[in-house]
Design a protein around this motif. Structure first.
Motif, PDB file in Angstrom:
ATOM      1  N   ASP A   2      68.462 -24.094  75.486  1.00  0.00           N
ATOM      2  CA  ASP A   2      69.221 -22.917  75.062  1.00  0.00           C
ATOM      3  C   ASP A   2      70.089 -22.331  76.169  1.00  0.00           C
ATOM      4  O   ASP A   2      70.680 -21.273  75.994  1.00  0.00           O
ATOM      5  CB  ASP A   2      68.255 -21.830  74.551  1.00  0.00           C
ATOM      6  N   VAL A   3      70.148 -23.008  77.318  1.00  0.00           N
ATOM      7  CA  VAL A   3      70.933 -22.480  78.420  1.00  0.00           C
ATOM      8  C   VAL A   3      72.413 -22.466  78.035  1.00  0.00           C
ATOM      9  O   VAL A   3      72.907 -23.356  77.366  1.00  0.00           O
ATOM     10  CB  VAL A   3      70.699 -23.290  79.712  1.00  0.00           C
ATOM     11  N   LYS A   4      73.093 -21.428  78.451  1.00  0.00           N
ATOM     12  CA  LYS A   4      74.510 -21.275  78.117  1.00  0.00           C
ATOM     13  C   LYS A   4      75.338 -21.782  79.304  1.00  0.00           C
ATOM     14  O   LYS A   4      75.610 -21.059  80.254  1.00  0.00           O
ATOM     15  CB  LYS A   4      74.812 -19.817  77.818  1.00  0.00           C
ATOM     16  N   THR A   5      75.753 -23.034  79.224  1.00  0.00           N
ATOM     17  CA  THR A   5      76.462 -23.670  80.322  1.00  0.00           C
ATOM     18  C   THR A   5      77.925 -23.263  80.412  1.00  0.00           C
ATOM     19  O   THR A   5      78.554 -23.480  81.438  1.00  0.00           O
ATOM     20  CB  THR A   5      76.387 -25.201  80.206  1.00  0.00           C
ATOM     21  N   GLU A   6      78.466 -22.665  79.367  1.00  0.00           N
ATOM     22  CA  GLU A   6      79.881 -22.316  79.380  1.00  0.00           C
ATOM     23  C   GLU A   6      80.236 -21.400  80.570  1.00  0.00           C
ATOM     24  O   GLU A   6      81.257 -21.583  81.212  1.00  0.00           O
ATOM     25  CB  GLU A   6      80.315 -21.607  78.093  1.00  0.00           C
ATOM     26  N   LYS A   7      79.384 -20.422  80.855  1.00  0.00           N
ATOM     27  CA  LYS A   7      79.693 -19.491  81.939  1.00  0.00           C
ATOM     28  C   LYS A   7      79.682 -20.194  83.297  1.00  0.00           C
ATOM     29  O   LYS A   7      80.451 -19.846  84.174  1.00  0.00           O
ATOM     30  CB  LYS A   7      78.740 -18.291  81.935  1.00  0.00           C
ATOM     31  N   LYS A  60      82.928 -22.352  83.351  1.00  0.00           N
ATOM     32  CA  LYS A  60      84.079 -21.453  83.462  1.00  0.00           C
ATOM     33  C   LYS A  60      84.235 -20.914  84.880  1.00  0.00           C
ATOM     34  O   LYS A  60      85.348 -20.776  85.385  1.00  0.00           O
ATOM     35  CB  LYS A  60      83.916 -20.301  82.469  1.00  0.00           C
ATOM     36  N   ASP A  70      66.422 -26.136  80.065  1.00  0.00           N
ATOM     37  CA  ASP A  70      66.282 -25.294  78.889  1.00  0.00           C
ATOM     38  C   ASP A  70      67.385 -25.659  77.903  1.00  0.00           C
ATOM     39  O   ASP A  70      68.571 -25.552  78.223  1.00  0.00           O
ATOM     40  CB  ASP A  70      66.388 -23.821  79.293  1.00  0.00           C
TER      41      ASP A  70
END
Length: 116
Positions: free
Chosen positions: A105-110, A113, A103
């Protein structure tokens, strides 16, 4: 011998495995199951795929009140005479697994982290 193999041999030797047993784990053609107790059986080794199918023939026999051997079950599955809920072609390496698109739009930062 690369560092990964040397490290694996050292660690698994502490568990009682021989160098030959450890090196067999690195063979690319066949996967080997190692017992948790470190004991090697004198019999033939089986791939994880065969172990899964052996477990499923037991379930099949119980569910349909049959008494198929592993060979009969295997032949029935690969000849598509027996319908199964798993993709046996992928499991046996006859078919590539489906590619799941990432995806955008996946938020990989979390994940980064939290070390995942």
């Amino acid at each position: 011998m690369n560092d990964a193999k040397k490290s694996a041999i050292a660690k698994l030797a502490k568990m009682g495995l021989t160098e030959e047993e450890v090196l067999a784990l690195f063979e690319e053609e066949e996967e080997t199951i190692v017992a948790e107790d470190g004991e090697s059986s004198g019999g033939e080794s089986k791939s994880w795929q065969q172990l899964v199918m052996e477990e499923h023939v037991g379930y099949y026999n119980k569910r349909y009140n049959t008494n198929l051997t592993f060979d009969e079950y295997y032949e029935g599955v690969v000849n598509e005479e027996i319908e199964v809920h798993y993709n046996w072609k992928q499991m046996l390496g006859l078919e590539e697994p489906a590619v799941i698109p990432v995806d955008p739009d996946v938020k990989t930062e979390k994940f980064i982290k939290n070390g995942n």
